[in-house]
Scaffold this active site. Structure first.
Site, PDB file in Angstrom:
ATOM      1  N   TRP A 102      51.988  43.847  26.708  1.00  0.00           N
ATOM      2  CA  TRP A 102      51.757  44.918  28.128  1.00  0.00           C
ATOM      3  C   TRP A 102      51.552  44.276  29.433  1.00  0.00           C
ATOM      4  O   TRP A 102      52.110  44.464  30.595  1.00  0.00           O
ATOM      5  CB  TRP A 102      51.037  46.252  27.807  1.00  0.00           C
ATOM      6  CG  TRP A 102      51.686  47.008  26.727  1.00  0.00           C
ATOM      7  CD1 TRP A 102      50.990  47.148  25.622  1.00  0.00           C
ATOM      8  CD2 TRP A 102      52.816  47.465  26.609  1.00  0.00           C
ATOM      9  NE1 TRP A 102      52.073  47.926  24.708  1.00  0.00           N
ATOM     10  CE2 TRP A 102      53.009  48.236  25.594  1.00  0.00           C
ATOM     11  CE3 TRP A 102      53.915  47.714  27.814  1.00  0.00           C
ATOM     12  CZ2 TRP A 102      54.094  48.996  25.366  1.00  0.00           C
ATOM     13  CZ3 TRP A 102      54.942  48.515  27.502  1.00  0.00           C
ATOM     14  CH2 TRP A 102      55.199  49.034  26.114  1.00  0.00           C
ATOM     15  N   ASP A 170      45.091  48.207  33.308  1.00  0.00           N
ATOM     16  CA  ASP A 170      45.764  49.154  32.587  1.00  0.00           C
ATOM     17  C   ASP A 170      44.873  49.574  31.346  1.00  0.00           C
ATOM     18  O   ASP A 170      44.650  48.831  30.475  1.00  0.00           O
ATOM     19  CB  ASP A 170      47.046  48.493  31.760  1.00  0.00           C
ATOM     20  CG  ASP A 170      47.978  49.253  30.752  1.00  0.00           C
ATOM     21  OD1 ASP A 170      47.366  50.371  30.575  1.00  0.00           O
ATOM     22  OD2 ASP A 170      48.794  48.783  30.461  1.00  0.00           O
ATOM     23  N   LYS A 194      47.985  58.552  24.204  1.00  0.00           N
ATOM     24  CA  LYS A 194      47.111  57.825  23.339  1.00  0.00           C
ATOM     25  C   LYS A 194      45.904  58.871  22.797  1.00  0.00           C
ATOM     26  O   LYS A 194      45.769  59.507  21.850  1.00  0.00           O
ATOM     27  CB  LYS A 194      46.997  56.576  23.392  1.00  0.00           C
ATOM     28  CG  LYS A 194      48.122  55.690  23.226  1.00  0.00           C
ATOM     29  CD  LYS A 194      48.114  54.366  24.494  1.00  0.00           C
ATOM     30  CE  LYS A 194      49.843  54.143  24.799  1.00  0.00           C
ATOM     31  NZ  LYS A 194      50.373  53.697  23.444  1.00  0.00           N
TER      32      LYS A 194
HETATM   33  C1  LIG Z   1      48.450  49.272  27.045  1.00  0.00           C
HETATM   34  C2  LIG Z   1      49.941  49.967  27.579  1.00  0.00           C
HETATM   35  N1  LIG Z   1      50.498  49.677  28.668  1.00  0.00           N
HETATM   36  C3  LIG Z   1      51.574  50.252  28.838  1.00  0.00           C
HETATM   37  C4  LIG Z   1      52.293  51.107  28.104  1.00  0.00           C
HETATM   38  C5  LIG Z   1      53.756  51.586  28.614  1.00  0.00           C
HETATM   39  O1  LIG Z   1      53.710  52.861  28.598  1.00  0.00           O
HETATM   40  P1  LIG Z   1      54.749  53.957  28.673  1.00  0.00           P
HETATM   41  O2  LIG Z   1      55.509  53.908  27.411  1.00  0.00           O
HETATM   42  O3  LIG Z   1      54.038  55.352  28.878  1.00  0.00           O
HETATM   43  O4  LIG Z   1      55.581  53.446  30.056  1.00  0.00           O
HETATM   44  C6  LIG Z   1      51.926  51.083  26.637  1.00  0.00           C
HETATM   45  C7  LIG Z   1      52.594  51.860  25.773  1.00  0.00           C
HETATM   46  O5  LIG Z   1      52.175  51.967  24.595  1.00  0.00           O
HETATM   47  C8  LIG Z   1      50.723  50.594  26.425  1.00  0.00           C
HETATM   48  O6  LIG Z   1      50.151  50.855  25.080  1.00  0.00           O
END
Ligand SMILES: Cc1ncc(COP(=O)(O)O)c(C=O)c1O
Length: 359
Positions: A102, A170, A194
């Site tokens: 991520w 994040d 989550k």
């Molecule tokens: C740590 C993290 N950041 C970003 C995301 C991306 O999120 P989204 O699917 O809501 O764009 C996720 C998705 O699982 C994630 O676990």
């Protein structure tokens, strides 16, 4: 109906009392004769819910007045663009710790807007040693992902950076499972799906002095200042998701708050890690103990040909969604706040039985 144990990485397990309360009031919201999701977001009832949700978050996470709470949409992926669009100002560079899938994706998005100073080794994803994080004074911000959902890595320290450099994180997959130090963090964001509620809601908590740095060309919907000034109601907010998130906050308070969630997360994940470590190499997780995620336990079978059978047998016992992310394969048990200890215990027992039968 008997509930299964849902180890999905998000959307993931939610507390049963929250689902029951939402179900009981879905058609007729507390005697109003209509559902909350049929009501105007500008009406008294929803206005109160959105205000209260922000206040509940403030209480749960000790968010100081220096920070604003924004309830937005677009998920983590939209934040990958909003962070540089709003925080770069006149700077030409931002620093990104690339520790997993991520943060790597976030760094790639930021590279569309500025030079990205990558800290870490993108070809060998890991949490870098604390001393390896060095950031120049003129970086617009330092970015890291507190918990890498796909790779099962979680920071056990807050990265150091010069005081003049805002720290951004994040926290999508460990939001509300551990305290956040807002003296250190200038901005954190999380997709709700989550630990906070249904998909469709994204929370951003940011220092107010960072508002107003976006350029004239920043699209309106991607400008934090617009959302802050409109109280997160610039456009129609995701009313259902915010209502459920409100109920999740109340459930968290009734359970004892974020410190209790942290303790439970450690207990659940320790049990599964112990099972892996005691399996004599049948199950494998090579992450250094101090960087193992409390939320997403990622592991493989030494004999990878058994992976499908493991998933099939686990599924038949009500242990659902244990397949690892499609980009890395293997297995992953996501143990979010609403996962009861009984879920970790049943998984651990199943893992031992499976290893005994196939080892
Ligand atoms: C740590 C993290 N950041 C970003 C995301 C991306 O999120 P989204 O699917 O809501 O764009 C996720 C998705 O699982 C994630 O676990």
């Amino acid at each position: 109906m008997s509930r299964v144990f849902n180890f999905a990485a998000g959307p993931g397990v939610l507390p049963v009392p929250v689902l029951e309360e939402a179900a009981a009031n879905l058609v007729d919201y507390h005697g109003e004769g209509m559902s909350l999701i049929e009501m105007s977001h500008r009406g008294a009832i929803f206005s109160q819910i959105i205000r209260e949700t922000k206040d509940l978050l403030r209480g749960l996470l000790n968010i100081p007045d220096t920070h604003d709470v924004l309830l937005l949409q677009g998920g983590g992926h939209t934040q990958f663009a909003m962070v540089p669009l709003n925080l770069l100002g006149a700077a030409a560079e931002a620093a990104y710790i690339v520790s997993g899938t991520w943060s790597k994706k976030a760094a790639a998005e930021a590279a569309k807007f500025c030079h990205v100073n990558v800290i870490g080794t993108p070809s060998r994803l890991a949490i870098p040693a604390r001393e390896a994080v060095t950031v120049a004074n003129d970086a617009a911000y330092l970015y890291y992902c507190m918990n890498e959902t796909i790779n099962g890595l979680e920071f056990n320290y807050i990265p150091d950076c010069p005081e003049c450099v805002p720290l951004v994180s994040d926290v999508s997959s460990d939001f509300l499972s551990r305290p956040i130090d807002f003296k250190r963090h200038a901005l954190v964001f999380a997709g709700a799906q989550k630990n906070f509620g249904p998909a469709g809601l994204t929370v951003v908590i940011l220092r107010k002095d960072l508002l107003g740095l976006a350029s004239e060309t920043c699209p309106t919907m991607l400008n934090y200042q617009i959302h802050a000034e409109a109280g997160s109601m610039y456009n129609t907010p995701p009313t259902f998701a915010i209502w459920v998130a409100n109920l999740v906050c109340k459930w968290l308070i009734s359970e004892g708050g974020v410190e209790v969630m942290d303790r439970r997360a450690r207990e659940r994940s320790s049990l599964v890690y112990q099972t892996i470590d005691a399996s004599g190499g049948f199950y494998v997780n090579n992450i250094p103990a101090q960087h193992r995620s409390r939320m997403n336990v990622v592991f493989t079978l030494a004999e990878s040909a058994l992976t499908d059978l493991f998933i099939k047998e686990a599924d038949a016992q009500g242990l659902k969604n244990l397949r690892g992310h499609r980009s890395v394969g293997g297995l992953r048990a996501s143990l979010f706040n609403a996962m009861p200890m009984a879920g970790a215990e049943k998984l651990s027992q199943f893992m031992k039985d499976f290893a005994e039968r196939h080892g």
